[in-house]
Design a protein around this motif. Structure first.
Motif, PDB file in Angstrom:
ATOM      1  N   GLU A  62       0.827  -1.199   0.000  1.00  0.00           N
ATOM      2  CA  GLU A  62       0.000   0.000   0.000  1.00  0.00           C
ATOM      3  C   GLU A  62       0.869   1.260   0.000  1.00  0.00           C
ATOM      4  O   GLU A  62       2.088   1.205   0.201  1.00  0.00           O
ATOM      5  CB  GLU A  62      -0.922   0.014   1.225  1.00  0.00           C
ATOM      6  CG  GLU A  62      -1.706  -1.268   1.419  1.00  0.00           C
ATOM      7  CD  GLU A  62      -2.527  -1.658   0.207  1.00  0.00           C
ATOM      8  OE1 GLU A  62      -3.389  -0.843  -0.201  1.00  0.00           O
ATOM      9  OE2 GLU A  62      -2.325  -2.759  -0.334  1.00  0.00           O
ATOM     10  N   SER A  64       0.167   4.766   1.897  1.00  0.00           N
ATOM     11  CA  SER A  64      -0.798   5.455   2.753  1.00  0.00           C
ATOM     12  C   SER A  64      -0.101   5.995   3.998  1.00  0.00           C
ATOM     13  O   SER A  64       1.078   5.727   4.248  1.00  0.00           O
ATOM     14  CB  SER A  64      -1.901   4.478   3.174  1.00  0.00           C
ATOM     15  OG  SER A  64      -1.355   3.441   3.985  1.00  0.00           O
ATOM     16  N   GLU A 106     -14.174  -3.003   7.547  1.00  0.00           N
ATOM     17  CA  GLU A 106     -13.573  -3.180   6.224  1.00  0.00           C
ATOM     18  C   GLU A 106     -13.286  -4.658   5.973  1.00  0.00           C
ATOM     19  O   GLU A 106     -13.125  -5.450   6.905  1.00  0.00           O
ATOM     20  CB  GLU A 106     -12.279  -2.363   6.115  1.00  0.00           C
ATOM     21  CG  GLU A 106     -12.510  -0.866   6.256  1.00  0.00           C
ATOM     22  CD  GLU A 106     -11.243  -0.065   5.984  1.00  0.00           C
ATOM     23  OE1 GLU A 106     -10.547  -0.381   4.995  1.00  0.00           O
ATOM     24  OE2 GLU A 106     -10.956   0.870   6.757  1.00  0.00           O
ATOM     25  N   GLU A 141      -8.776   3.817   9.500  1.00  0.00           N
ATOM     26  CA  GLU A 141      -9.264   3.746   8.125  1.00  0.00           C
ATOM     27  C   GLU A 141      -8.146   3.277   7.205  1.00  0.00           C
ATOM     28  O   GLU A 141      -7.012   3.735   7.310  1.00  0.00           O
ATOM     29  CB  GLU A 141      -9.775   5.108   7.661  1.00  0.00           C
ATOM     30  CG  GLU A 141     -10.483   5.048   6.315  1.00  0.00           C
ATOM     31  CD  GLU A 141     -11.166   6.347   5.957  1.00  0.00           C
ATOM     32  OE1 GLU A 141     -11.770   6.404   4.875  1.00  0.00           O
ATOM     33  OE2 GLU A 141     -11.109   7.297   6.770  1.00  0.00           O
ATOM     34  N   ASN A 142      -8.452   2.321   6.320  1.00  0.00           N
ATOM     35  CA  ASN A 142      -7.463   1.732   5.406  1.00  0.00           C
ATOM     36  C   ASN A 142      -6.216   1.287   6.171  1.00  0.00           C
ATOM     37  O   ASN A 142      -5.100   1.755   5.917  1.00  0.00           O
ATOM     38  CB  ASN A 142      -7.077   2.724   4.306  1.00  0.00           C
ATOM     39  CG  ASN A 142      -8.241   3.126   3.448  1.00  0.00           C
ATOM     40  OD1 ASN A 142      -9.102   2.302   3.126  1.00  0.00           O
ATOM     41  ND2 ASN A 142      -8.306   4.393   3.069  1.00  0.00           N
TER      42      ASN A 142
END
Length: 505
Positions: A62, A64, A106, A141-142
């Protein structure tokens, strides 16, 4: 004369045009030349985690804030023990994770690696390894940072008594490629260059989605309408709705079709791997010439995809027979069975279904029963796109319209309400509509999207019976307009698109 390698074959010549002769190549498409390769150390995207049970390798996938935090703070997990070991996950910690928190559930797949904040307490931060597919709230988040790519057996053996002994990034190197992308066939060559003129691929996915790709590249090229570090995309069929869903990861070289959401209908080729997405259907892979994908950010690239498209609509019965014979496919003719009859329908319709069934039926129509048309793409681009989607001319060589009603010298055809919503006025008539011109009602009027053709000129109303401000002129009939005089409500009219207004005899 110098020696170079063209599509992995050794050749000799002085200029680029000398050595690409006989190679797959569409004039004006990109050619990639790799001059040389060197290696340099790069920041690692893999981490070696040593536990009391053994070694695990995590690959960072990822980009992020969570990954940024991990890269700066991974050492804080050293000497941390197994905090919990459940059916779905194993967690090490705690440490303080100062990131924005989230209560959003998620989805995660087996072997995902994430950071979490338990109980919305930032001092309860953990490194979590997912053991089974799950949907869960992990407080960030994520939160995903990567996937477990080594030591999966170690993960299954961990107990609450185990801990992390060390974490270190793996030393990695990256190939730095000296390359150029060119269309200059008069370029003088240098010894040892590696030259790529095309890329090759294999398709094997849902039949309808594969057909979408085959239709897009039927002329032998992929047009780069969008380019990122991760992929290139051909946007020519964007907004054309297509079904299909795939749970397969988008690996390097993967060919995918966007099946829903913004950008539906776009076709992608991936430069780097990405996880699976419900919005993308994986339909194949590039098997040769990925260098053209890597180093082409605009223009077109020559592509050869297998299998060959076996939708023969628009060909003659005779031409279709020759195609099917090459594949050993039983071919049955219906409708007009003469050799010169134009095929307007085919069953099964999709290439992969034809190859699997080894049987196909084609319906022919005499050329004098087709309506030959020209479409005004430049003058009315939005309306032309609507017209193509409504008739099927986006992915087929023969389109079709159903007669809605006929009155006087005007024939009206059914609309596609799904695609008609944003038909702004364009190419509206000024003082006269000539015989044979094709019009579409725009959103100024109530019945947006209806298609019409006038059989005689009119200086007041457009082809759909609307005043000029409500009529977008999208094309014209160039041959066989007489067949419209005999049509009835419910009849289907087949359309053959002619380029540059040339007639078909």
């Amino acid at each position: 004369m110098v020696k170079v390698f063209v599509n992995n074959k050794e050749k000799e010549g002085k200029f680029l045009k000398d050595v690409i002769e006989g190679e797959p190549y569409i004039e004006g498409s990109n050619i990639v030349i790799v001059k040389g390769v060197k290696r340099e150390l790069i920041k690692s995207k893999k981490y070696r985690i040593v536990t009391t049970k053994g070694v695990m390798i995590v690959g960072i996938t990822e980009d992020s804030k969570v990954v940024d935090f991990w890269n700066k703070n991974y050492k804080k997990f050293v000497n941390k023990g197994v905090r919990w070991r459940g059916v779905f996950d194993v967690a090490f910690g705690p440490i303080t994770i100062d990131l924005d928190m989230s209560n959003k559930a998620e989805k995660f797949k087996k072997w995902d690696v994430i950071l979490s904040i338990s109980g919305f307490d930032k001092s309860e931060g953990h490194l979590v390894f997912i053991k089974r597919d799950t949907t869960e709230v992990y407080g960030i988040e994520n939160p995903k940072i990567g996937i477990l790519i080594g030591g999966k057996r170690v993960l299954s053996q961990l107990t609450p008594e185990d801990r992390i002994l060390s974490i270190e990034p793996l030393r990695e190197s990256k190939e730095m490629i000296d390359y150029l992308t060119t269309k200059d066939l008069d370029m003088e060559l240098e010894e040892g260059w590696k030259i790529w003129t095309y890329c090759e691929g294999q398709l094997d996915g849902p039949p309808e989605t594969v057909e979408h790709v085959l239709a897009l590249v039927e002329d032998g090229y992929f047009e780069i309408g969008e380019s990122t570090n991760t992929y290139i995309a051909d946007c020519r069929l964007q907004s054309l709705e297509i079904g299909g869903e795939s749970t397969e990861d988008r690996f390097r070289g993967a060919i995918t079709v966007r099946n829903s959401g913004e950008g539906v209908g776009k076709v992608y080729i991936y430069r780097e791997g990405r996880t699976s997405s419900v919005f993308h259907t994986v339909v194949g892979r590039i098997t040769r010439g990925i260098e053209l994908v890597d180093f082409s950010d605009e223009g077109i690239i020559t592509v050869k995809l297998k299998p060959e498209r076996l939708n023969v609509v628009g060909k003659t019965q005779s031409e279709a027979g020759e195609v099917f014979r090459r594949y050993g496919i039983e071919h049955k003719r219906e409708g007009d069975t003469e050799d010169n009859a134009i095929i307007v329908e085919q069953k099964p319709e999709f290439t992969l279904e034809v190859l699997r069934s080894k049987k196909v039926v084609t319906k022919g129509l005499s050329p004098d029963k087709l309506l030959y048309i020209e479409i005004f793409d430049n003058e009315a681009p939005r309306t032309a796109w609507y017209f193509r989607k409504t008739t099927g001319l986006t992915t087929k060589r023969i389109g079709k319209l159903k007669v809605y009603f006929k009155v006087g010298d005007m024939v009206m055809f059914e609309r596609n309400e799904r695609y008609a919503r944003k038909l702004l006025p364009e190419n509206t008539p000024l003082d006269r509509v000539e015989r044979g011109y094709i019009g579409v009602t725009n959103m100024v009027k109530r019945y947006t999207g209806y298609i019409g053709i006038r059989l005689s000129p009119n200086d007041k109303y457009g082809p759909t019976g609307e005043t000029f401000e409500g009529s977008n002129i999208v094309g014209r009939v160039v041959q066989n307009i007489e067949i419209l005089k005999k049509v009835k409500v419910g009849d289907e009219i087949y359309l053959f698109e002619v380029r540059n207004g040339a007639s078909k005899s």
